[in-house]
Design a protein around this motif. Structure first.
Motif, PDB file in Angstrom:
ATOM      1  N   TRP A 198      -5.595 -16.851   8.847  1.00  0.00           N
ATOM      2  CA  TRP A 198      -6.182 -15.790   8.025  1.00  0.00           C
ATOM      3  C   TRP A 198      -6.548 -14.553   8.841  1.00  0.00           C
ATOM      4  CZ3 TRP A 198      -6.637 -16.020   2.775  1.00  0.00           C
ATOM      5  CH2 TRP A 198      -6.552 -17.274   2.164  1.00  0.00           C
ATOM      6  N   ALA A 199      -6.893 -14.726  10.099  1.00  0.00           N
ATOM      7  CA  ALA A 199      -7.561 -13.674  10.869  1.00  0.00           C
ATOM      8  C   ALA A 199      -6.659 -12.497  11.205  1.00  0.00           C
ATOM      9  CB  ALA A 199      -8.127 -14.268  12.155  1.00  0.00           C
ATOM     10  N   LEU A 200      -7.253 -11.316  11.178  1.00  0.00           N
ATOM     11  CA  LEU A 200      -6.610 -10.089  11.634  1.00  0.00           C
ATOM     12  C   LEU A 200      -7.324  -9.621  12.896  1.00  0.00           C
ATOM     13  CD1 LEU A 200      -6.330  -8.187   8.228  1.00  0.00           C
ATOM     14  CD2 LEU A 200      -4.530  -9.482   9.382  1.00  0.00           C
ATOM     15  N   ALA A 260     -10.180   0.951   7.974  1.00  0.00           N
ATOM     16  CA  ALA A 260      -9.413  -0.234   8.365  1.00  0.00           C
ATOM     17  C   ALA A 260     -10.255  -1.187   9.210  1.00  0.00           C
ATOM     18  CB  ALA A 260      -8.157   0.190   9.133  1.00  0.00           C
ATOM     19  N   VAL A 261     -11.044  -0.640  10.137  1.00  0.00           N
ATOM     20  CA  VAL A 261     -11.911  -1.492  10.966  1.00  0.00           C
ATOM     21  C   VAL A 261     -12.943  -2.200  10.094  1.00  0.00           C
ATOM     22  CG1 VAL A 261     -13.677  -1.470  12.774  1.00  0.00           C
ATOM     23  CG2 VAL A 261     -11.582  -0.137  13.063  1.00  0.00           C
ATOM     24  N   LEU A 262     -13.555  -1.458   9.175  1.00  0.00           N
ATOM     25  CA  LEU A 262     -14.544  -2.052   8.276  1.00  0.00           C
ATOM     26  C   LEU A 262     -13.937  -3.173   7.443  1.00  0.00           C
ATOM     27  CD1 LEU A 262     -17.243  -2.160   6.730  1.00  0.00           C
ATOM     28  CD2 LEU A 262     -16.365  -0.301   5.276  1.00  0.00           C
ATOM     29  N   MET A 263     -12.802  -2.895   6.819  1.00  0.00           N
ATOM     30  CA  MET A 263     -12.210  -3.876   5.911  1.00  0.00           C
ATOM     31  C   MET A 263     -11.624  -5.076   6.658  1.00  0.00           C
ATOM     32  SD  MET A 263     -13.063  -2.796   3.110  1.00  0.00           S
ATOM     33  CE  MET A 263     -13.773  -1.253   2.496  1.00  0.00           C
ATOM     34  N   ALA A 264     -11.102  -4.863   7.859  1.00  0.00           N
ATOM     35  CA  ALA A 264     -10.611  -5.991   8.653  1.00  0.00           C
ATOM     36  C   ALA A 264     -11.763  -6.918   9.033  1.00  0.00           C
ATOM     37  CB  ALA A 264      -9.893  -5.489   9.910  1.00  0.00           C
ATOM     38  N   GLY A 265     -12.896  -6.317   9.394  1.00  0.00           N
ATOM     39  CA  GLY A 265     -14.064  -7.128   9.710  1.00  0.00           C
ATOM     40  C   GLY A 265     -14.558  -7.912   8.501  1.00  0.00           C
ATOM     41  N   ASP A 310     -12.166 -10.821   7.674  1.00  0.00           N
ATOM     42  CA  ASP A 310     -12.350 -11.996   8.527  1.00  0.00           C
ATOM     43  C   ASP A 310     -13.620 -12.762   8.154  1.00  0.00           C
ATOM     44  OD1 ASP A 310     -10.023 -11.504   9.823  1.00  0.00           O
ATOM     45  OD2 ASP A 310     -10.909 -10.824  11.705  1.00  0.00           O
ATOM     46  N   LEU A 311     -14.686 -12.036   7.805  1.00  0.00           N
ATOM     47  CA  LEU A 311     -15.906 -12.710   7.374  1.00  0.00           C
ATOM     48  C   LEU A 311     -15.679 -13.497   6.091  1.00  0.00           C
ATOM     49  CD1 LEU A 311     -18.761 -10.087   7.964  1.00  0.00           C
ATOM     50  CD2 LEU A 311     -18.339 -12.201   9.231  1.00  0.00           C
ATOM     51  N   ALA A 312     -14.991 -12.875   5.140  1.00  0.00           N
ATOM     52  CA  ALA A 312     -14.768 -13.515   3.841  1.00  0.00           C
ATOM     53  C   ALA A 312     -13.848 -14.722   3.936  1.00  0.00           C
ATOM     54  CB  ALA A 312     -14.193 -12.497   2.855  1.00  0.00           C
ATOM     55  N   THR A 313     -12.817 -14.627   4.784  1.00  0.00           N
ATOM     56  CA  THR A 313     -11.819 -15.697   4.827  1.00  0.00           C
ATOM     57  C   THR A 313     -12.237 -16.876   5.698  1.00  0.00           C
ATOM     58  OG1 THR A 313     -10.635 -14.501   6.585  1.00  0.00           O
ATOM     59  CG2 THR A 313      -9.883 -14.172   4.316  1.00  0.00           C
ATOM     60  N   ARG A 314     -13.305 -16.736   6.453  1.00  0.00           N
ATOM     61  CA  ARG A 314     -13.790 -17.884   7.216  1.00  0.00           C
ATOM     62  C   ARG A 314     -14.155 -19.040   6.297  1.00  0.00           C
ATOM     63  NH1 ARG A 314     -17.846 -15.093  11.691  1.00  0.00           N
ATOM     64  NH2 ARG A 314     -16.208 -14.069  12.912  1.00  0.00           N
TER      65      ARG A 314
END
Length: 223
Positions: free
Chosen positions: A9-11, A203-208, A211-215
């Motif tokens: 999942w991670a970016l 992009a930095v905000l949404m990527a972070g 990753d939080l959501a998909t954990r």
């Protein structure tokens, strides 16, 4: 420790992504207010200078790029990106790139209404093209979308070579989009610079956040 399922999942993103997000959005908004308060910072006249170097081929390219932020066009681009990335990165990360790009692009609406910079006049243009821009000028939504797309694609790359290739080719796309917004005369020079800052910040905000959501979605994750 990140599990194999987590990596599905991670970016890639900065370790201190929250700090980077705050700093980049602060710079974006500060530049917008500074340009609004000090006309000299808008690079007024840059659009007219770019517009003077015109041709039918450049007209076609600029008008084609003008469609870049239409919702239907954005949706088609993201579907194409998803399909291309599907065999390369898996559906989870391909979906992540599309979500990050689309959500980062939408952050420009917040910046636009906070800064509230009107569009430049087209009175100085020697070669007028018929486009219908939105009301507010800063930042360029077209540049935000192009930058966010490049940043999201770079975030899915696993090797330095692949990331460098994406950034070089993507950088050329961002420059082309920035040129097109000046060519049609609907933005100040500051608007396209702000678009790059806003695109990276989003992009930095949404990527972070991705990753939080998909954990929580990674099955078999250790407690």
């Amino acid at each position: 420790m990140q599990t194999r399922r987590d990596r599905a999942w991670a970016l890639s993103r900065p370790v201190h992504w929250i700090i980077w997000t705050v700093v980049l959005f602060a710079l974006t908004i500060a530049l917008g207010f500074a340009a609004k308060a000090l006309p000299a910072l808008r690079f007024a006249g840059l659009d007219a200078a770019v517009n003077r170097v015109n041709s039918p081929l450049l007209d076609t390219a600029a008008l084609l790029l003008d469609r870049l932020d239409h919702p239907v066009v954005v949706a088609v681009i993201l579907v194409v990106v998803f399909v291309v990335l599907l065999p390369l990165a898996g559906w989870r990360r391909a979906l992540g790139v599309c979500v990050v790009t689309g959500a980062a692009w939408l952050t420009t609406l917040v910046v636009k209404y906070v800064v509230a910079q009107p569009r430049p006049s087209t009175g100085d243009l020697t070669h007028l093209l018929h486009v219908s821009p939105a009301t507010l000028s800063y930042p360029s939504g077209h540049v935000v979308f192009a930058t966010a797309l490049v940043a999201a694609l770079a975030a899915v790359c696993r090797t330095t070579t692949a990331r460098a290739l994406v950034l070089v080719i993507g950088g050329l796309l961002v420059v082309a989009v920035a040129w097109s917004r000046l060519y049609v005369g609907v933005h100040y020079g500051t608007d396209v610079v702000g678009g790059v800052l806003n695109g990276v910040a989003g992009a930095v905000l949404m990527a972070g956040l991705w990753d939080l959501a998909t954990r929580r979605l990674a099955p078999g994750r250790a407690a």
